[in-house]
Design a protein around this motif. Structure first.
Motif, PDB file in Angstrom:
ATOM      1  N   MET A 101      13.164  -5.734  -3.344  1.00 54.11           N
ATOM      2  CA  MET A 101      13.899  -6.283  -4.485  1.00 54.11           C
ATOM      3  C   MET A 101      15.379  -6.008  -4.298  1.00 54.11           C
ATOM      4  O   MET A 101      15.782  -5.242  -3.407  1.00 54.11           O
ATOM      5  N   ASP A 102      16.200  -6.599  -5.136  1.00 56.41           N
ATOM      6  CA  ASP A 102      17.649  -6.398  -5.108  1.00 56.41           C
ATOM      7  C   ASP A 102      17.967  -5.053  -5.753  1.00 56.41           C
ATOM      8  O   ASP A 102      17.784  -4.877  -6.957  1.00 56.41           O
ATOM      9  N   THR A 103      18.429  -4.088  -4.963  1.00 57.89           N
ATOM     10  CA  THR A 103      18.686  -2.750  -5.508  1.00 57.89           C
ATOM     11  C   THR A 103      19.913  -2.705  -6.405  1.00 57.89           C
ATOM     12  O   THR A 103      20.111  -1.733  -7.119  1.00 57.89           O
ATOM     13  N   LEU A 104      20.728  -3.753  -6.388  1.00 61.14           N
ATOM     14  CA  LEU A 104      21.918  -3.792  -7.230  1.00 61.14           C
ATOM     15  C   LEU A 104      21.610  -4.294  -8.635  1.00 61.14           C
ATOM     16  O   LEU A 104      22.418  -4.138  -9.550  1.00 61.14           O
ATOM     17  N   SER A 105      20.415  -4.856  -8.824  1.00 65.91           N
ATOM     18  CA  SER A 105      20.027  -5.377 -10.140  1.00 65.91           C
ATOM     19  C   SER A 105      18.508  -5.397 -10.216  1.00 65.91           C
ATOM     20  O   SER A 105      17.867  -6.392  -9.877  1.00 65.91           O
TER      21      SER A 105
END
Length: 277
Positions: free
Chosen positions: A137-141
Motif C-alpha cells: 500500500m501507499d505508506t504516505l497515505s
C-alpha cells in the motif's frame, strides 16, 4: 527465572523527557532477561516501573542494546533510552561519541553539548514490507480514517496529522490503532499538529506501553512523515508532553537530540527475584 548465584542485580533508572527506563548491564552480571521478568519489573506498583527496559550486553561494536516494553514484548529500537545510556557511558569513559549495535542495526551517539545528547537512529524504513505492513500500500497515505503516514524506525509507526492534538482522546484512539490489521506487529501511534515553521506538537501512544510523555523513535517517525508530506523541512523541533526534541533527517540517517537524566541507581533484591519463580 533468576540466575543461579546472582543475588542482587544492579540497575539504573533514567528518563528522557519523562520517557522512563530501567537499564540492566549484562556485560559483567550475566543478567538474563525474559519477557516475564520484564513484565514484573515494569509493574509500577509491584516492580520498579518503566516505559522500556534496556539491557546492555557485549556486541560487535562492544556495546549491544536490547529493549523490552512494559508488557514484556520486544522492540528493536528506543531512541531516548539509547541517548540516556550513551550519555551515561560517555561520562564514565570520557568519550565524546560511541557506537552501539541493536536489533535495528548499528547506531552512533555523541555528546551535543549543553547537556544534550544526539543519536543517529538510522535511515527510516519507507517501504510497506520493511515497516512492516500487512500488504502492499501507499505508506504516505494509509487506507484509514485520517490517511495517516506509516514509517519504520526499527519499530512500526502510524502518524496522524490533526488540527489540535488536545482534542484527540488518545487512550481510546491510540489503543484502537495500535492493533490495526494493517500492522501485523502492532504499531506506535502519533497524533501530530504543525504549530509553526518546522515545529510540531506531538503526542504518542506506544505499543505495549500506552501513553508516554515522550518517544524518540516516534519523534523521528513524525519528523520523517511531516517532511514526506511537505509540511515541514527535514529539520524540526518536536514538542512532546514531556519536553522538546530536535530531529534532523540527514543523508546518513535521522538524528535526534535532547536532554537525558540519570535519576538513581539501585539493585533488584533476591527476595523479589525469588517471588517470580
Amino acid at each position: 527465572m533468576r540466575n543461579q548465584g546472582q543475588r542482587n542485580w544492579a540497575f539504573l533508572k533514567m528518563h528522557g523527557l519523562g520517557n522512563d527506563f530501567v537499564v540492566l548491564d549484562a556485560r559483567t552480571s550475566g543478567t538474563t532477561v525474559t519477557p516475564e521478568l520484564a513484565t514484573a519489573l515494569g509493574d509500577r506498583h509491584r516492580g520498579i516501573g518503566f516505559d522500556q527496559l534496556a539491557v546492555i550486553s557485549n556486541g560487535t561494536a562492544k556495546l549491544h542494546l536490547s529493549f523490552y516494553n512494559a508488557d514484556g514484548s520486544t522492540s528493536a529500537a528506543c531512541g531516548n533510552a539509547t541517548r540516556c545510556i550513551a550519555q551515561y557511558i560517555m561520562r564514565q569513559t570520557g568519550q565524546n561519541s560511541l557506537k552501539f549495535t541493536t536489533d535495528r542495526g548499528a547506531l552512533e551517539a555523541c555528546d551535543a553539548g549543553g547537556g544534550l545528547t544526539s543519536v543517529n537512529m538510522g535511515h527510516p524504513q519507507l517501504m510497506w514490507a520493511d515497516i512492516p505492513l500487512s500488504h502492499k500500500m501507499d505508506t504516505l497515505s494509509l487506507p484509514l480514517d485520517g490517511a495517516p503516514v506509516a514509517t519504520g524506525m526499527g519499530n512500526p509507526h502510524c502518524t496522524f496529522f490533526v488540527e489540535d492534538v488536545g482534542k484527540v482522546d488518545l487512550p481510546v484512539f491510540g489503543a484502537a490503532y495500535e492493533h490495526s490489521p494493517l500492522y501485523p506487529e502492532r504499531t506506535n501511534v502519533q497524533v501530530a499538529e504543525i504549530t509553526g515553521p518546522d515545529r510540531i506538537r506531538m503526542r504518542v501512544w506506544e505499543r505495549g506501553v500506552g501513553i508516554t510523555l515522550a518517544s524518540g523513535s516516534s519523534s523521528c517517525a513524525t519528523a520523517v512523515a511531516a517532511a514526506r508530506r511537505g509540511l515541514t523541512s527535514r529539520s524540526v523541533t518536536v514538542d512532546l508532553d514531556g519536553g522538546t526534541l530536535f530531529v534532523e533527517w540527514r543523508d546518513d540517517g535521522v538524528w535526534m537530540t535532547g536532554p537525558t537524566m540519570h535519576v538513581f541507581s539501585g539493585s533488584i533484591t533476591s527476595e523479589f527475584m525469588d517471588s517470580l519463580i
